[in-house]
Design a protein around this motif. Structure first.
Motif, PDB file in Angstrom:
ATOM      1  N   THR A  33       0.815  -1.207  -0.026  1.00 32.08           N
ATOM      2  CA  THR A  33      -0.167  -0.088   0.053  1.00 32.08           C
ATOM      3  C   THR A  33       0.901   1.272   0.064  1.00 32.08           C
ATOM      4  OG1 THR A  33      -1.719  -1.159   1.143  1.00 32.08           O
ATOM      5  CG2 THR A  33      -1.900   1.044   1.085  1.00 32.08           C
ATOM      6  N   LEU A  34       1.810   1.307   0.780  1.00 32.67           N
ATOM      7  CA  LEU A  34       2.915   2.422   0.821  1.00 32.67           C
ATOM      8  C   LEU A  34       3.395   2.527  -0.316  1.00 32.67           C
ATOM      9  CD1 LEU A  34       4.186   2.293   4.498  1.00 32.67           C
ATOM     10  CD2 LEU A  34       2.477   3.561   3.735  1.00 32.67           C
ATOM     11  N   VAL A  35       4.040   1.333  -1.141  1.00 32.66           N
ATOM     12  CA  VAL A  35       4.670   1.616  -2.600  1.00 32.66           C
ATOM     13  C   VAL A  35       3.676   2.124  -3.305  1.00 32.66           C
ATOM     14  CG1 VAL A  35       5.746   0.227  -4.352  1.00 32.66           C
ATOM     15  CG2 VAL A  35       6.284  -0.169  -2.000  1.00 32.66           C
ATOM     16  N   LEU A  36       2.414   1.626  -3.475  1.00 29.93           N
ATOM     17  CA  LEU A  36       1.447   1.902  -4.351  1.00 29.93           C
ATOM     18  C   LEU A  36       1.114   3.540  -4.225  1.00 29.93           C
ATOM     19  CD1 LEU A  36      -0.860   1.345  -6.505  1.00 29.93           C
ATOM     20  CD2 LEU A  36      -2.428   1.110  -4.534  1.00 29.93           C
ATOM     21  N   MET A  37       1.059   4.069  -2.701  1.00 29.99           N
ATOM     22  CA  MET A  37       0.986   5.596  -2.575  1.00 29.99           C
ATOM     23  C   MET A  37       2.162   6.146  -3.220  1.00 29.99           C
ATOM     24  SD  MET A  37      -0.435   5.208   1.252  1.00 29.99           S
ATOM     25  CE  MET A  37      -0.597   7.075   1.636  1.00 29.99           C
ATOM     26  N   LEU A  38       3.127   5.938  -3.163  1.00 32.04           N
ATOM     27  CA  LEU A  38       4.648   6.501  -3.634  1.00 32.04           C
ATOM     28  C   LEU A  38       4.514   6.468  -5.077  1.00 32.04           C
ATOM     29  CD1 LEU A  38       6.980   7.850  -3.077  1.00 32.04           C
ATOM     30  CD2 LEU A  38       8.229   5.191  -3.100  1.00 32.04           C
ATOM     31  N   ILE A  39       4.038   5.249  -5.821  1.00 27.12           N
ATOM     32  CA  ILE A  39       4.165   5.324  -7.057  1.00 27.12           C
ATOM     33  C   ILE A  39       2.906   6.463  -7.807  1.00 27.12           C
ATOM     34  CG2 ILE A  39       3.290   3.848  -9.081  1.00 27.12           C
ATOM     35  CD1 ILE A  39       4.649   1.478  -7.570  1.00 27.12           C
ATOM     36  N   VAL A  40       1.698   6.306  -7.051  1.00 26.14           N
ATOM     37  CA  VAL A  40       0.612   7.294  -7.375  1.00 26.14           C
ATOM     38  C   VAL A  40       1.180   8.674  -7.475  1.00 26.14           C
ATOM     39  CG1 VAL A  40      -1.400   8.048  -6.816  1.00 26.14           C
ATOM     40  CG2 VAL A  40      -1.172   5.781  -6.992  1.00 26.14           C
ATOM     41  N   TRP A  41       1.990   9.072  -6.332  1.00 28.09           N
ATOM     42  CA  TRP A  41       2.380  10.313  -5.929  1.00 28.09           C
ATOM     43  C   TRP A  41       3.438  10.826  -7.137  1.00 28.09           C
ATOM     44  CZ3 TRP A  41       7.240  12.055  -4.178  1.00 28.09           C
ATOM     45  CH2 TRP A  41       7.172  13.674  -3.749  1.00 28.09           C
ATOM     46  N   ILE A  42       4.246   9.906  -7.408  1.00 28.41           N
ATOM     47  CA  ILE A  42       5.317  10.325  -8.467  1.00 28.41           C
ATOM     48  C   ILE A  42       4.558  10.263  -9.832  1.00 28.41           C
ATOM     49  CG2 ILE A  42       7.200   9.275  -9.848  1.00 28.41           C
ATOM     50  CD1 ILE A  42       8.064   7.709  -7.104  1.00 28.41           C
ATOM     51  N   LYS A  43       3.801   9.381 -10.079  1.00 30.51           N
ATOM     52  CA  LYS A  43       2.911   9.626 -11.326  1.00 30.51           C
ATOM     53  C   LYS A  43       1.971  10.978 -11.541  1.00 30.51           C
ATOM     54  CE  LYS A  43       1.610   6.156 -13.970  1.00 30.51           C
ATOM     55  NZ  LYS A  43       1.007   5.020 -14.420  1.00 30.51           N
ATOM     56  N   ARG A  44       1.314  11.067 -10.475  1.00 33.00           N
ATOM     57  CA  ARG A  44       0.193  12.146 -10.771  1.00 33.00           C
ATOM     58  C   ARG A  44       0.603  13.345  -9.562  1.00 33.00           C
ATOM     59  NH1 ARG A  44      -4.697   8.164  -9.036  1.00 33.00           N
ATOM     60  NH2 ARG A  44      -4.583   6.743 -10.505  1.00 33.00           N
ATOM     61  N   GLY A  45       1.468  13.387  -8.934  1.00 32.21           N
ATOM     62  CA  GLY A  45       1.813  14.369  -8.002  1.00 32.21           C
ATOM     63  C   GLY A  45       0.891  14.665  -6.925  1.00 32.21           C
ATOM     64  N   LYS A  46       0.198  13.752  -6.568  1.00 32.35           N
ATOM     65  CA  LYS A  46      -0.774  13.907  -5.504  1.00 32.35           C
ATOM     66  C   LYS A  46      -1.357  12.297  -5.327  1.00 32.35           C
ATOM     67  CE  LYS A  46      -5.209  15.007  -7.957  1.00 32.35           C
ATOM     68  NZ  LYS A  46      -6.442  14.909  -7.696  1.00 32.35           N
ATOM     69  N   ILE A  47      -2.006  12.173  -4.081  1.00 32.89           N
ATOM     70  CA  ILE A  47      -2.602  10.821  -3.600  1.00 32.89           C
ATOM     71  C   ILE A  47      -3.952  10.937  -3.476  1.00 32.89           C
ATOM     72  CG2 ILE A  47      -2.380   8.981  -1.931  1.00 32.89           C
ATOM     73  CD1 ILE A  47       0.650   9.700  -1.595  1.00 32.89           C
ATOM     74  N   ASP A  48      -4.904  10.073  -3.841  1.00 35.30           N
ATOM     75  CA  ASP A  48      -6.297  10.142  -3.589  1.00 35.30           C
ATOM     76  C   ASP A  48      -6.621  10.066  -2.291  1.00 35.30           C
ATOM     77  OD1 ASP A  48      -6.573  10.303  -6.533  1.00 35.30           O
ATOM     78  OD2 ASP A  48      -6.569   7.936  -6.694  1.00 35.30           O
ATOM     79  N   LYS A  49      -7.551  10.852  -1.846  1.00 35.78           N
ATOM     80  CA  LYS A  49      -7.757  10.738  -0.476  1.00 35.78           C
ATOM     81  C   LYS A  49      -8.209   9.382   0.094  1.00 35.78           C
ATOM     82  CE  LYS A  49      -9.684  15.278  -0.451  1.00 35.78           C
ATOM     83  NZ  LYS A  49     -11.043  16.242  -0.434  1.00 35.78           N
ATOM     84  N   MET A  50      -9.001   8.484  -0.729  1.00 34.67           N
ATOM     85  CA  MET A  50      -9.433   7.293  -0.450  1.00 34.67           C
ATOM     86  C   MET A  50      -7.946   6.295  -0.139  1.00 34.67           C
ATOM     87  SD  MET A  50     -12.030   6.253   0.684  1.00 34.67           S
ATOM     88  CE  MET A  50     -11.874   4.629   1.892  1.00 34.67           C
ATOM     89  N   LEU A  51      -7.128   6.477  -1.072  1.00 31.88           N
ATOM     90  CA  LEU A  51      -5.777   5.656  -0.917  1.00 31.88           C
ATOM     91  C   LEU A  51      -5.051   6.096   0.176  1.00 31.88           C
ATOM     92  CD1 LEU A  51      -3.707   3.729  -2.188  1.00 31.88           C
ATOM     93  CD2 LEU A  51      -2.986   5.469  -3.583  1.00 31.88           C
ATOM     94  N   MET A  52      -5.005   7.401   0.429  1.00 29.79           N
ATOM     95  CA  MET A  52      -4.394   7.893   1.674  1.00 29.79           C
ATOM     96  C   MET A  52      -5.116   7.563   3.169  1.00 29.79           C
ATOM     97  SD  MET A  52      -1.894  10.224   2.459  1.00 29.79           S
ATOM     98  CE  MET A  52      -2.003  11.528   1.232  1.00 29.79           C
ATOM     99  N   ILE A  53      -6.385   7.510   3.079  1.00 29.81           N
ATOM    100  CA  ILE A  53      -6.897   7.029   4.249  1.00 29.81           C
ATOM    101  C   ILE A  53      -6.660   5.377   4.379  1.00 29.81           C
ATOM    102  CG2 ILE A  53      -9.395   6.403   5.311  1.00 29.81           C
ATOM    103  CD1 ILE A  53     -10.070   9.207   3.988  1.00 29.81           C
ATOM    104  N   ASN A  54      -6.756   4.862   3.225  1.00 30.73           N
ATOM    105  CA  ASN A  54      -6.612   3.408   3.471  1.00 30.73           C
ATOM    106  C   ASN A  54      -5.043   3.015   3.661  1.00 30.73           C
ATOM    107  OD1 ASN A  54      -6.984   0.467   2.891  1.00 30.73           O
ATOM    108  ND2 ASN A  54      -6.087   0.542   1.141  1.00 30.73           N
ATOM    109  N   GLY A  55      -4.066   3.884   3.362  1.00 33.60           N
ATOM    110  CA  GLY A  55      -2.720   3.776   3.771  1.00 33.60           C
ATOM    111  C   GLY A  55      -2.397   3.865   5.360  1.00 33.60           C
ATOM    112  N   ALA A  56      -3.283   5.072   5.728  1.00 36.39           N
ATOM    113  CA  ALA A  56      -3.093   5.283   6.967  1.00 36.39           C
ATOM    114  C   ALA A  56      -3.688   4.349   8.029  1.00 36.39           C
ATOM    115  CB  ALA A  56      -3.830   6.709   7.531  1.00 36.39           C
TER     116      ALA A  56
END
Length: 180
Positions: A33-56
């Motif tokens: 999940t943390l790697v997915l968040m990092l990849i999303v952040w690198i690709k889009r420059g932001k992380i979706d709220k639901m992914l952020m909540i799920n990560g937390a």
């Protein structure tokens, strides 16, 4: 494709569980999940709220699971996510007067306002029910049954719920004409 990406940590959790048990699977879920968040952040420059909540939530409950060596906390994770989603839909609609379902689906369907409210309420009830069902399976069946339910059961229920909405909302579909 987005659905597979969103399900990737769950699929990896399932595979790791089958190979090495609940605690290794929990570690895999946190890391993936943390790697997915990092990849999303690198690709889009932001992380979706639901992914952020799920990560937390996965990091906190998974971390407690690993720290205390108690699977109860990771078993609560899906319920916490579903209930946060239900609360977000309720608060957004009735406190902030903003229907999140309408914002997400407004480009593809155009139902009357009362249908949006019914759809929002259906999602709230579905998420509360799904969270409750997760707890029931987690604490009344074996760990392996819960892991199987987590991947196959909840995914199947979500699929059936969404497909049923497609049929109910078919009259409100917006027709897009392709450019000439």
């Amino acid at each position: 494709m987005q659905v597979i990406i969103d399900l990737l940590p769950v699929i990896l959790f399932f595979i790791a569980y089958k190979k090495a048990g609940i605690f290794v699977a929990t570690s895999v879920a946190i890391i993936s999940t943390l790697v997915l968040m990092l990849i999303v952040w690198i690709k889009r420059g932001k992380i979706d709220k639901m992914l952020m909540i799920n990560g937390a939530v996965i990091t906190v409950l998974g971390g407690i699971t690993l720290l205390l060596h108690d699977k109860t906390y990771i078993m609560w994770k899906p319920t916490v996510i579903y209930w946060i989603g239900a609360l977000a839909l309720l608060f957004s609609r009735y406190v902030f007067q903003n229907n999140l379902i309408a914002r997400m689906l407004g480009k593809i369907i155009e139902p009357p306002a009362n249908v949006w409210d019914k759809l929002n309420l259906c999602w709230v009830l579905f998420l509360i029910g799904l969270g409750s069902l997760n707890l029931y399976v987690a604490f009344h069946y074996t760990e392996e049954n819960w892991v199987n339910f987590k991947l196959f059961g909840t995914t199947s229920l979500m699929f059936v719920f969404i497909i049923s909405q497609v049929f109910v909302l078919k009259d409100y579909w917006i027709e897009h004409t392709p450019p000439a």
